[in-house]
Enzyme design. Structure first.
Site, PDB file in Angstrom:
ATOM      1  N   HIS A  93       0.852  -1.190   0.000  1.00  0.00           N
ATOM      2  CA  HIS A  93       0.000   0.000   0.000  1.00  0.00           C
ATOM      3  C   HIS A  93       0.889   1.242   0.000  1.00  0.00           C
ATOM      4  O   HIS A  93       2.002   1.209   0.530  1.00  0.00           O
ATOM      5  CB  HIS A  93      -0.912  -0.019   1.234  1.00  0.00           C
ATOM      6  CG  HIS A  93      -2.002   0.996   1.155  1.00  0.00           C
ATOM      7  ND1 HIS A  93      -1.807   2.313   1.478  1.00  0.00           N
ATOM      8  CD2 HIS A  93      -3.288   0.884   0.757  1.00  0.00           C
ATOM      9  CE1 HIS A  93      -2.934   2.972   1.281  1.00  0.00           C
ATOM     10  NE2 HIS A  93      -3.853   2.139   0.851  1.00  0.00           N
ATOM     11  N   GLU A 141      -3.665   3.098  -7.198  1.00  0.00           N
ATOM     12  CA  GLU A 141      -4.121   4.241  -6.405  1.00  0.00           C
ATOM     13  C   GLU A 141      -3.104   5.379  -6.531  1.00  0.00           C
ATOM     14  O   GLU A 141      -1.971   5.241  -6.033  1.00  0.00           O
ATOM     15  CB  GLU A 141      -4.195   3.876  -4.926  1.00  0.00           C
ATOM     16  CG  GLU A 141      -5.117   2.738  -4.593  1.00  0.00           C
ATOM     17  CD  GLU A 141      -5.412   2.663  -3.101  1.00  0.00           C
ATOM     18  OE1 GLU A 141      -6.571   2.783  -2.752  1.00  0.00           O
ATOM     19  OE2 GLU A 141      -4.462   2.525  -2.309  1.00  0.00           O
TER      20      GLU A 141
END
Ligand code: G3P
Length: 226
Positions: A93, A141
């Protein structure tokens, strides 16, 4: 995990930690039970077991390390989170970046242990290059849009199309998109752009009514008649 899917990342917000993680998961489950939607949640390692015991939703870890049993103080073992009931993990992430060697080693260990990997990447080039290692899902993202009020589908729709193109050139791994997702149209638009779902955090976790917010995001999946 089946697609199209919404993955709700609990991160480490107060609203999604400890007892609050269980309360939030129950609100999400209530919304999911009204539909046939695929919705998974990614919770902190220490909360996995109690969340798994409280709701009937696929639960992911937010991170795992590629270590086996032994002297690895502080590491998060795949075996441990799996035993606690997680079916897979987020990896790399933007808020927990890893080196290429750690990413590839971890994907391999997860595969060996039959544990699913949602690999997060910041751009389409990285998505294409990591597709060779066959994570189960790839979530793109743009880091600068994470936690903001403007969705990636509005601010940077081309990243989604380009990511799907680059990944599919290697193999057909489902692509998710995330960052700033907070309404139904963000989900439907992401599917129109070729994604197979979304990764969302603050839109649900920080919402005063996570149940209604989850339902609204689920409505966005109906573009594929689910
Ligand atoms: O993991 C999901 C995440 O990074 C997106 O966060 O708050 O923009 O939905 P948010």
């Amino acid at each position: 995990m089946k697609t199209p899917i919404i993955i709700i990342n609990f991160k480490t917000y107060k609203e999604s930690t400890g007892d609050n993680a269980v309360k939030l998961a129950k609100q999400i489950e209530k919304a999911v039970k009204k539909t046939k939607a695929n919705v998974a949640i990614a919770v902190q390692a220490v909360d996995i077991e109690k969340v798994v015991k409280s709701v009937d939703l696929p639960v992911l870890a937010q991170h795992v390390d590629p270590d086996d049993f032994g002297g690895h103080t502080g590491k998060v073992l795949i075996d441990s989170v799996k035993k606690a009931g997680a079916i897979g993990t987020l990896l790399n992430h933007s808020e927990f970046k890893l080196s290429k060697s750690v990413i590839t080693k971890t994907i391999k260990h997860c595969k060996d242990k039959n544990f699913e990997v949602v690999l997060c990447v910041p751009d389409s080039d990285k998505a294409g290059s990591y597709a060779y290692y066959s994570p189960d899902l790839i979530a793109v993202e743009p880091p600068e849009l994470i936690g903001g009020g403007v969705s990636v589908t509005t601010k940077d729709p081309s990243i989604i199309k380009h990511t799907v193109e680059k990944v599919y050139k290697v193999r057909r791994i489902p692509v998710l998109c995330g960052a700033g997702i907070h309404e139904e149209v963000d989900v439907s638009k992401s599917l129109e752009l070729g994604a197979k779902g979304v990764l969302v955090a603050s839109g649900v976790v920080k919402n005063k009514d996570p149940y209604s917010e989850t339902l609204s995001l689920i409505r966005g999946l109906s573009v594929l008649n689910v």
